[in-house]
Design an enzyme around this catalytic site. Structure first.
Site, mmCIF file in Angstrom:
data_model
loop_
_atom_site.group_PDB
_atom_site.id
_atom_site.type_symbol
_atom_site.label_atom_id
_atom_site.label_comp_id
_atom_site.label_asym_id
_atom_site.label_seq_id
_atom_site.Cartn_x
_atom_site.Cartn_y
_atom_site.Cartn_z
ATOM 1 N N GLU A 161 1.639 -0.355 -5.016
ATOM 2 C CA GLU A 161 0.604 0.630 -5.349
ATOM 3 C C GLU A 161 1.221 2.025 -5.389
ATOM 4 O OE1 GLU A 161 -1.515 2.563 -2.551
ATOM 5 O OE2 GLU A 161 -3.330 2.871 -3.718
ATOM 6 N N ASP A 211 0.813 -1.217 0.000
ATOM 7 C CA ASP A 211 0.000 0.000 0.000
ATOM 8 C C ASP A 211 0.851 1.274 0.000
ATOM 9 O OD1 ASP A 211 -2.828 1.139 0.760
ATOM 10 O OD2 ASP A 211 -1.430 2.090 2.171
#
Ligand code: NOJ
Length: 506
Positions: free
Chosen positions: A225, A151
């Site tokens: 990401e 993330d």
């Protein structure tokens, strides 16, 4: 799925070693892994290395003055003005709007949170944090997970403040068209994202995953990401002989194009990753996720099948967010029902919607029954989207033509050698029609996507070795073309918003 107070719905993790209790227990998780293994399904977890929770033991200990944990976070003195009023250390804004700094009286300093107040950033210049996070990875790898989606990776490091006399400098203004000084876009994030040290950390994690591979021969997957340029995206793949992520997410279908884009703009966007990627790496295609409006809402419902054709038939890995196989549409979530911090932080009951991620997070649509079959409760966390009566699994499974059935056919088709190994060529046939060809050992497929409400006759003999007749293999939901129908390559009719997968007849 980790223990969290849910200020950012699980992306604020209070205990990286525990399952959030509303979702189950560690035993449930272990049973899930065991069952998945039996079915040869790989389970991949989210890994949220950039930040934790202000309700974690680590943060609470930091506030109590525990030195080791204090150094887990990024602290800075406030600035006192001539009237004696204290202000945040600098102009940095959070991704979700407003200052990225929050004052804590207990320590008399501000801590950095690049996302919500409840998500204090970790200090990656502290080796103890680096080791703790590696332990988190080991903990879940030991439980049998197959890899991680990492993330917010570009936010991992901030600039080294020692280079600026021990104080984090202001970020320059972006010059972008926003007059809201509190918005994230107001600034150019030169000191808080894409720092060089970030890539090295990804390579270190990959080394750790490779140690696991050495033991059991199973490669662990790393997805990163980052919404960034193709050049920076490629750095996640590795550097020289150091390996990184196998899948640095390719977000062009989210960031670069939408329903207004011309065929040339679509081609240009899709070419980016393929142009920049190292020759020995795979591309990947992401059309939707839980942070962006639904494909049907960004491109229009007519293009759902066309976009799925792109995602599943271009060379490389296809990534599908739940519901995109059904063409699920944005749900309407009123200001009163809105829970996403990105929307709530706008403080704007009229224009919050554009910033909200709730519309793409509404319940998955299984059937036309209560709560679209998602829950037996009287109320779901977010309201079910209006379109659930047609856009659901049950209806689409039994319909002769449906997005789901198109998706299943595409999924089957992509297993063929021509899609696994075949070459790729794309073209904007005109401003409205995008087409591509895949070919391999004498087999050729064409995909043609009409982006507009306009009817055309196309000359597909533009493509080398394409002549005579083409056979319809898959047609979009509203298309009147039958599977197996033959169409003339030099004069192929395509109607409004129609998408076709065609095959050269041998
Ligand atoms: C990206 C996640 O996908 C998003 O949902 C989250 O809010 C931020 N990172 C912060 O963790």
């Amino acid at each position: 799925m980790f223990q969290s107070p849910m200020y950012d719905f699980g992306y604020d993790i209070a205990d990286f070693y525990a399952v959030h209790d509303e979702y189950g227990t560690m035993e449930d998780f272990e049973a899930l892994i065991a069952k998945a293994k039996e079915l040869d399904i790989k389970v991949v977890l989210d890994f949220v290395p950039n930040h934790g929770s202000n309700e974690s033991v680590w943060f609470e200990e930091a506030l109590r003055g525990h030195e080791d944990y204090y150094d887990y976070f990024v602290w800075e003195d406030g600035v006192v003005d001539e009237n004696g009023v204290m202000h945040p250390p600098n102009n940095w804004n959070s991704v979700f709007r407003k200052s990225a700094w929050e004052y804590r009286e207990e320590v008399g300093k501000y801590y950095l949170h690049q996302f919500v107040i409840g998500q204090p950033d970790f200090n990656y210049r502290n080796p103890a944090v680096v080791e703790e996070m590696k332990n988190v990875l080991r903990f879940w790898l030991d439980k049998g997970v197959a890899g991680f989606r990492i993330d917010a990776i570009s936010h991992l490091f901030e600039v080294d403040k020692e280079l600026f006399g021990g104080k984090f400098p202001d970020e320059p203004l972006s010059g972008k068209s926003t007059d809201d000084p509190l918005s994230y876009d107001y600034l150019d994030h030169v000191y808080t994202v894409n720092q060089d040290e970030t890539y090295d950390m990804v390579y270190q994690w990959r080394e750790l995953f490779d140690e696991y591979e050495e033991i059991d021969g199973l490669q662990r997957v790393v997805m990163t990401e980052a919404y960034t340029s193709p050049q920076l995206t490629m750095r996640y793949f590795g550097d020289g002989d150091r390996e990184g992520a196998q899948m640095p997410f390719n977000f062009v279908l989210i960031s670069d194009v939408n329903g207004q884009s011309s065929a040339a703009e679509i081609k240009y966007a899709l070419d980016k990753f393929l142009t920049f990627k190292p020759i020995d790496k795979l591309a990947n295609w992401v059309a939707g996720n839980h942070d962006n409006f639904r494909v049907a809402s960004r491109f229009g419902p007519k293009l759902v099948d066309g976009i799925n054709m792109v995602v599943l038939l271009l060379p490389g890995i296809a990534v599908t967010y739940m519901g995109e196989e059904l063409g699920m549409q944005n749900g309407f979530v009123s200001w009163e029902d809105t829970v996403d911090p990105s929307a709530c932080n706008t403080d704007d009951p009229i224009n919050y919607y554009q910033k909200s991620r709730d519309p793409e997070r509404t319940p998955f649509q299984w059937n036309s029954g209560k709560n679209a079959g998602f829950s037996t409760a009287d109320k779901t966390w977010l309201p079910v989207a209006d379109t659930y009566e047609t856009l659901n699994v049950e209806v689409q499974q039994s319909a002769e033509k449906s997005h789901l059935n198109v998706y299943k056919k595409l999924a089957a088709l992509r297993t063929l050698p021509v899609f696994r190994h075949g070459r790729f060529e794309s073209v904007a046939l005109n401003s409205d029609v995008f087409a591509f060809r895949r070919w391999h050992e004498g087999e050729t497929y064409l995909v043609v996507i009409n982006l507009r409400e306009h009817h055309y006759h196309l000359d597909l003999t533009y493509f080398e070795n394409v002549e005579g007749h083409l056979e319809v293999v898959i047609s979009s939901v509203d298309s009147t073309r039958k599977i197996g129908e033959l169409l003339e390559a030099s004069n192929l009719p395509i109607s409004d918003g129609e998408s076709l997968v065609l095959k050269i007849v041998q």
